[in-house]
Design an enzyme around this catalytic site. Structure first.
Site, PDB file in Angstrom:
ATOM      1  CE  LYS A 151      -0.366  -7.687  -4.405  1.00 28.86           C
ATOM      2  NZ  LYS A 151       0.948  -7.626  -4.923  1.00 28.86           N
TER       3      LYS A 151
ATOM      4  CE1 TYR B 183      -5.161  -5.656  -2.561  1.00 28.34           C
ATOM      5  CE2 TYR B 183      -5.175  -8.072  -2.134  1.00 28.34           C
ATOM      6  CZ  TYR B 183      -4.464  -6.930  -2.472  1.00 28.34           C
ATOM      7  OH  TYR B 183      -3.276  -6.867  -2.860  1.00 28.34           O
TER       8      TYR B 183
END
Length: 257
Positions: free
Chosen positions: A165, A158
């Site tokens: 995020k 990720y």
């Protein structure tokens, strides 16, 4: 007694539909089913043939392009909303982007330019939408954005999107505090992994899906329909007391060690 989720008369902007598998589409479907009138955006001319038919099926009153990287385009969306509706009760922000070469590198190797672009598209655009929505939310409203458990845990592959995020969820908390006097509630909807077009850019995403299914308590992956129902609740007056929080739609994956 009215249903708990009744969005009749509410006007909601949905940003981020790419196709029928998009989380944003699941949200739009549920919002429409609950009675909302929709404004739907598509990224560009290439995306329009995939998005416009879906928006028309949902009887969206407004269908307009929106690439937040193009100066003035997001402002044009809100100008159209102002001219068409004169007001707005909800925003669903479901967009994220990072250059492929930065997304596929470890965090220490990502470029400053790539990190800045990921932050701008995936996080700062939500702040811009909040600012543009304020004058239209004359009687309060809801702002939602879509997050991922990579904001709080290191998820393999990720990479730079984890910090991005995390910043997005911090933004939700701060906006919730800032906008509370305006009766605007702000939410992060953290979904488990979903096989969307955007997610396909994550390296070895199929492996992530299967690992998540294996570790989730009921061994199920969340669907866009399930995410959409939660989104409709958060957009309603019933969801207003939950402002500033991150709501998880992942079949309990986030609680498993």
């Amino acid at each position: 007694m009215k249903p708990i989720v009744d969005l009749t008369g509410k006007r909601v902007l949905v940003v981020g539909i790419a196709n029928k598998s998009s989380i944003a589409y699941g949200c739009a479907e549920a919002l429409k089913a609950a009675g909302a009138d929709l404004a739907v955006t598509y990224l560009n001319a290439k995306a329009e043939p995939h998005v416009r038919p879906l928006a028309e099926e949902l009887n969206a009153s407004i269908i307009v392009p929106c690439d937040v990287r193009i100066p003035g385009e997001l402002e044009s969306v809100f100008d159209t909303i102002r001219a068409t509706w004169g007001r707005l009760e909800g925003v669903v922000h479901s967009i994220a982007f990072a250059p492929r070469e930065d997304l596929h590198n470890s965090l220490v190797l990502c470029s400053a330019e790539g990190f800045a672009m990921a932050m701008d598209v995936s996080c700062h655009s939500f702040i811009r939408m909040a600012k543009l929505a304020l004058p239209l939310m004359v009687d309060g409203g809801s702002l939602q954005t879509v997050s991922f458990f990579g904001a709080n845990r290191v998820v393999e592959h990720y990479n730079l999107m984890g910090p991005v995020k995390a910043a997005l969820e911090a933004t939700v908390r701060t906006l919730a505090s800032d906008l509370a006097p305006r009766r605007i509630h702000v939410h992060a909807l953290s979904s488990g992994p979903v096989a969307t077009r955007a997610a396909s850019g994550i390296d070895r995403f199929d492996e992530l899906l299967e690992k998540t299914r294996e570790r989730t308590p009921d061994h199920q992956l969340v669907t866009i329909e399930q995410i959409g129902r939660i989104s409709a609740f958060l957009a309603s007056d019933a969801g207003s007391a939950m402002t500033g929080s991150t709501s998880y739609a992942d079949h309990g994956f986030h609680v498993v060690a």
